[in-house]
Design a protein around this motif. Structure first.
Motif, PDB file in Angstrom:
ATOM      1  N   TYR A  80       0.825  -1.214   0.000  1.00 24.68           N
ATOM      2  CA  TYR A  80       0.000   0.000   0.000  1.00 24.68           C
ATOM      3  C   TYR A  80       0.858   1.262   0.000  1.00 24.68           C
ATOM      4  CZ  TYR A  80      -3.802  -3.198   1.077  1.00 24.68           C
ATOM      5  OH  TYR A  80      -4.723  -4.200   1.021  1.00 24.68           O
ATOM      6  N   TYR A  81       1.975   1.156   0.765  1.00 20.49           N
ATOM      7  CA  TYR A  81       2.892   2.306   0.748  1.00 20.49           C
ATOM      8  C   TYR A  81       3.438   2.531  -0.658  1.00 20.49           C
ATOM      9  CZ  TYR A  81       2.966   2.734   5.825  1.00 20.49           C
ATOM     10  OH  TYR A  81       2.613   2.955   7.127  1.00 20.49           O
ATOM     11  N   GLU A  82       3.723   1.431  -1.342  1.00 22.66           N
ATOM     12  CA  GLU A  82       4.229   1.561  -2.706  1.00 22.66           C
ATOM     13  C   GLU A  82       3.193   2.229  -3.596  1.00 22.66           C
ATOM     14  OE1 GLU A  82       6.842   1.405  -5.808  1.00 22.66           O
ATOM     15  OE2 GLU A  82       7.187   0.949  -3.691  1.00 22.66           O
ATOM     16  N   ILE A  83       1.925   1.751  -3.435  1.00 28.56           N
ATOM     17  CA  ILE A  83       0.836   2.386  -4.223  1.00 28.56           C
ATOM     18  C   ILE A  83       0.707   3.866  -3.842  1.00 28.56           C
ATOM     19  CG2 ILE A  83      -1.649   2.388  -4.617  1.00 28.56           C
ATOM     20  CD1 ILE A  83      -1.598  -0.657  -4.171  1.00 28.56           C
ATOM     21  N   ALA A  84       0.793   4.120  -2.529  1.00 22.57           N
ATOM     22  CA  ALA A  84       0.671   5.524  -2.069  1.00 22.57           C
ATOM     23  C   ALA A  84       1.800   6.372  -2.628  1.00 22.57           C
ATOM     24  CB  ALA A  84       0.658   5.562  -0.547  1.00 22.57           C
ATOM     25  N   HIS A  85       3.047   5.757  -2.575  1.00 17.83           N
ATOM     26  CA  HIS A  85       4.182   6.531  -3.098  1.00 17.83           C
ATOM     27  C   HIS A  85       4.008   6.818  -4.579  1.00 17.83           C
ATOM     28  CE1 HIS A  85       6.824   4.901   0.399  1.00 17.83           C
ATOM     29  NE2 HIS A  85       6.088   5.944   0.761  1.00 17.83           N
ATOM     30  N   LYS A  86       3.515   5.768  -5.307  1.00 13.63           N
ATOM     31  CA  LYS A  86       3.302   6.002  -6.741  1.00 13.63           C
ATOM     32  C   LYS A  86       2.234   7.078  -6.963  1.00 13.63           C
ATOM     33  CE  LYS A  86       4.611   1.358  -8.314  1.00 13.63           C
ATOM     34  NZ  LYS A  86       4.137   0.116  -8.967  1.00 13.63           N
ATOM     35  N   THR A  87       1.174   6.984  -6.139  1.00 10.50           N
ATOM     36  CA  THR A  87       0.088   7.974  -6.277  1.00 10.50           C
ATOM     37  C   THR A  87       0.582   9.384  -5.955  1.00 10.50           C
ATOM     38  OG1 THR A  87      -1.536   6.288  -5.667  1.00 10.50           O
ATOM     39  CG2 THR A  87      -2.223   8.581  -5.489  1.00 10.50           C
TER      40      THR A  87
END
Length: 502
Positions: A80-87
């Motif tokens: 989720y952090y990865e998705i958040a970072h990408k977002t």
């Protein structure tokens, strides 16, 4: 569960703490924790004992509604952090792009606005220069120019000449040029604005304006229409010329033309007079000669001798009259000496009193100390006799009063026409008035013309007043006339006063 059946369901410390809280009424427990070397989100919710649960767990002492355990879930947060970072990166990149586009838009917009402002300012400066240039041209005009609204007559613009010459503080054209409170409606003041508004064409009229000092000024007004997009005359341009000098020149030209015509008539009279003078003098010589011979054969004390003597005097006066006609027509000068005018005037009056009818009263006011004029006796006799005879004919049928006055005057005591046309100094004033039928303006214009007469056929040649005027002008004097139809006439003869001959 705190009361577990299977060892695999043994809670860890965090789960134990949550289960204890559930027993006290908590419905959910969440936390972020580092579990098994990774960050996770842990969630627990209680299992509440229901009726079907008692089949297996009643032996454990649970009742319906008791918390018998909980479900524990651990979710790794790295994905989720990865998705958040990408977002976040996408949002940052998107916002950076939007910011860049905004900066570029602001830059180009500001550039365009600056260009528009510079263009607008340049246009305003150009318009101001054009306005000042136009104002300079308008103010350089020597004659008044105004722009007027056709509906309200208000002045939109006026040049310097209009402001100087017109009424100070005027807001309308009729206030500026006429010092009036309403638009021009007089018959002799045709409103050019109304004409142009109606015809939508340029118009020219003559007006009488009243300037800053309220002195009347004759002007010619040229009026031009300013037509709006609907084809209506919204405003007009009025340009005024002072035509006082032109009018004065026209009057002078008319006067010179009249003088030329008069001179041509006099030239014709001179030609006629020159042709008949020799024969007329021959006839007069015979009359005078035979009268003198008759006197020799008559007793001097007899009435007949006196009658013949009067015939001789009349012949002599007729001979002098011929000389006057020739002198007047040919503009020759005769040798004259200062004569006491009152003596000759009194002699003529006495002669007239004998011949005038009783319905005409004669009033005289002849000052014996009035002085002398540079005329001969015949000329004075001619002036007085002609003026009195004309007065008699004006009252012949109705009767009236003939008044003859002679006295000395100074220039300040004279009527206005005499003041305007005579040099300063002392003058003799011979005034002959009657209460007859009077004359209109058209007759007054012609009375000094040779052969002009209002008398019946056989009662005059029309030469009397023309001769009088010629004699007076030769003596550097002036003759004027005032007359009103039905109220009589007054002739005034001004003769320069001279020292009596010694």
């Amino acid at each position: 569960s705190l009361n577990l059946l299977n060892p695999i369901n043994k809670p860890d410390d965090w789960e134990r703490s949550a289960l204890e809280k559930f027993d006290k009424g908590l419905t959910e427990e969440t936390t972020f924790t580092n579990y098994n070397g990774e960050e996770q989100l842990r969630l627990m919710r209680p299992f509440i004992t229901q009726e079907p649960c008692l089949k297996c767990h009643a032996a454990q002492g649970y009742k319906v509604g008791d918390v018998r355990g909980a479900t524990s879930i651990s979710i790794p947060l790295a994905p989720y952090y990865e998705i958040a970072h990408k977002t976040v990166r996408a949002i940052i990149i998107t916002h950076m792009i939007i910011l860049l586009i905004g900066i570029l838009a602001i830059f180009f917009g500001a550039t365009k606005i600056r260009r528009y402002i510079r263009l607008h300012m340049a246009m305003e400066e150009d318009a101001q220069r054009q306005y000042e240039f136009t104002q300079t041209i308008i103010n350089s005009l020597a004659h008044p120019l105004v722009v007027v609204n056709t509906d309200s007559y208000e002045i939109v613009m006026a040049n310097k000449a209009a402001k100087i010459s017109g009424t100070p503080g005027a807001k309308t054209c009729y206030e500026l040029g006429h010092n009036g409170s309403v638009p021009c409606k007089e018959p002799n003041h045709t409103c050019p604005l109304a004409m142009v508004k109606k015809s939508k064409q340029m118009a020219t009229v003559e007006h009488l304006h009243f300037g800053r000092d309220l002195r009347p000024v004759e002007v010619e007004v040229q009026c031009f229409p300013i037509i709006d997009e609907h084809g209506e005359v919204k405003q007009v341009i009025e340009y005024s010329y002072d035509i006082s000098e032109r009018k004065r020149a026209e009057k002078e030209n008319l006067m010179l033309l009249s003088q030329l015509q008069h001179a041509q008539k006099l030239e014709a009279i001179g030609t006629i007079a020159g042709g008949i003078a020799h024969d007329f003098n021959n006839i007069l010589s015979g009359i005078i000669g035979y009268a003198e011979l008759a006197k020799l054969s008559l007793p001097k004390e007899s009435k007949a001798w006196n009658n013949v003597q009067e015939i001789s005097k009349a012949g002599q006066r007729a001979s002098e009259l011929v000389k006057q006609i020739l002198s007047f027509a040919r503009k020759t000068t005769q040798k004259t000496t200062p004569q006491p005018v009152h003596v000759i005037v009194s002699e003529v009056i006495n002669l007239l009193k004998i011949s005038l009818p009783k319905n005409i009263q004669v009033i005289t006011d002849v000052a014996e100390d009035s002085g002398s004029a540079l005329l001969d006796q015949t000329q004075v006799h001619q002036i007085t006799m002609n003026l009195c005879t004309n007065a008699f004919h004006a009252m012949e049928k109705s009767g009236g009063t003939l008044t003859v006055r002679l006295h000395s005057v100074e220039l300040n005591d004279m009527e206005q026409p005499a003041k305007d046309r005579l040099p300063s100094g002392p003058y003799l004033l011979l005034e002959v008035s009657d209460t007859g039928h009077g004359m209109d303006e058209e007759t007054i214009k012609n009375i000094f013309e040779p052969f002009f007469t209002t008398k019946e056929l056989g009662k005059g040649t029309g030469m009397g007043l023309s001769m009088v005027q010629g004699i007076v002008q030769t003596a550097n004097g002036l003759i004027t006339v005032n007359s009103t139809p039905g109220e009589g006439s007054t002739f005034r003869v001004y003769l320069p006063k001279q020292q009596a001959a010694v």
